[in-house]
Write a protein that holds these residues in place. Structure first.
Motif, mmCIF file in Angstrom:
data_model
loop_
_atom_site.group_PDB
_atom_site.id
_atom_site.type_symbol
_atom_site.label_atom_id
_atom_site.label_comp_id
_atom_site.label_asym_id
_atom_site.label_seq_id
_atom_site.Cartn_x
_atom_site.Cartn_y
_atom_site.Cartn_z
ATOM 1 N N LYS A 70 0.770 -1.152 0.007
ATOM 2 C CA LYS A 70 0.033 0.037 -0.014
ATOM 3 C C LYS A 70 0.870 1.138 0.117
ATOM 4 N N MET A 71 0.548 2.270 -0.824
ATOM 5 C CA MET A 71 1.112 3.543 -0.975
ATOM 6 C C MET A 71 1.239 4.045 0.514
ATOM 7 N N GLU A 73 0.775 7.128 2.513
ATOM 8 C CA GLU A 73 -0.315 8.546 2.390
ATOM 9 C C GLU A 73 0.187 9.736 2.485
ATOM 10 N N ASN A 95 6.459 16.897 -6.065
ATOM 11 C CA ASN A 95 5.174 16.786 -7.031
ATOM 12 C C ASN A 95 4.703 15.439 -7.489
ATOM 13 N N THR A 96 5.736 14.816 -7.959
ATOM 14 C CA THR A 96 5.341 13.393 -8.315
ATOM 15 C C THR A 96 4.663 12.706 -7.237
ATOM 16 N N MET A 97 5.085 12.798 -6.146
ATOM 17 C CA MET A 97 4.515 12.008 -5.006
ATOM 18 C C MET A 97 3.059 12.612 -4.727
ATOM 19 N N GLN A 99 1.091 14.009 -7.017
ATOM 20 C CA GLN A 99 0.320 13.581 -8.094
ATOM 21 C C GLN A 99 -0.118 12.285 -8.195
ATOM 22 N N GLN A 100 0.690 11.368 -7.325
ATOM 23 C CA GLN A 100 0.350 9.911 -7.237
ATOM 24 C C GLN A 100 -0.752 9.818 -5.761
ATOM 25 N N GLY A 101 -1.180 10.705 -5.264
ATOM 26 C CA GLY A 101 -1.979 10.975 -4.110
ATOM 27 C C GLY A 101 -1.259 11.182 -2.796
ATOM 28 N N ALA A 102 -0.065 11.318 -2.653
ATOM 29 C CA ALA A 102 0.420 11.338 -1.242
ATOM 30 C C ALA A 102 0.249 13.072 -0.715
ATOM 31 N N GLN A 142 -1.316 22.036 -5.484
ATOM 32 C CA GLN A 142 -1.613 20.915 -5.469
ATOM 33 C C GLN A 142 -2.157 20.202 -4.121
#
Length: 189
Positions: A70-71, A73, A95-97, A99-102, A142
């Motif tokens: 599980k990612m 959070e 930013n990438t994290m 965008q991946q929901g964190a 974001q």
């Protein structure tokens, strides 16, 4: 005919004995000249059991890990480097994290605190031609949270009014809580 024996262990046999041995649900009756095949069979079964046990032990951690995929959070990114490329990479990954929901929290210390200044200027980084400060602003749009460390403003010529809107000043207890939170992963640059 020799006496029937139920043996345990196989090594108690003598030549000419006729034996009956149980192996699981199977019963073997044989004369000593064929006992070597019986011994080989028992050895193979023991080897097979050992191999199966080893395979289960080897695969168990992988299975457990796969179930735990599980990612994370929420993350804390601590940026204190004055290197432009290190600052840029920290912001790209943040930013990438996001965008991946964190949920991304950024703590800016030392020269990295300059990214949060209204007056911040730096050369743009390839390939996107943006500065680390611009990437920080994008992260905040974001939903990312940015704070300068508690030592940044008192040890610079800047005040809270010099920070871009939305950037706070971290407190040591708040940051310690985040760093000690087992559900939050911390990254330092």
């Amino acid at each position: 005919m020799a006496d029937l024996k139920t043996i345990s262990p196989v090594s108690d046999l003598t030549e000419g004995d006729f034996v009956t041995e149980r192996c699981g649900r199977l019963a073997y009756s044989c004369c000593i000249p064929t006992i070597n095949r019986h011994k080989e069979h028992l050895t193979m079964i023991k080897s097979l059991k050992a191999l199966i046990a080893a395979a289960i032990v080897a695969v168990a951690p992988i299975s457990a890990q796969a179930g735990d995929q599980k990612m994370v959070e929420e993350v804390l990114v601590i940026l204190s480097s004055d290197s432009l490329q290190t600052q840029g990479m920290a912001m790209v990954l943040s930013n990438t994290m996001a965008q991946q929901g964190a949920k991304v929290n950024v703590l800016l210390c030392d020269k990295a605190g300059d990214l949060a200044l209204k007056s911040y200027e730096a050369p743009a980084l390839k390939p996107k031609d943006v500065t680390p400060g611009q990437m920080l602003r994008g992260l905040m749009k974001q939903g990312g949270v940015a704070n300068v460390c508690a030592l940044y403003l008192p040890n610079s010529d800047y005040s809270k009014n010099d920070l871009i809107d939305g950037v706070g000043v971290a407190t040591p207890p708040e940051m310690a809580d985040q760093m000690l939170n087992p559900a939050m992963r911390t990254f330092t640059f």
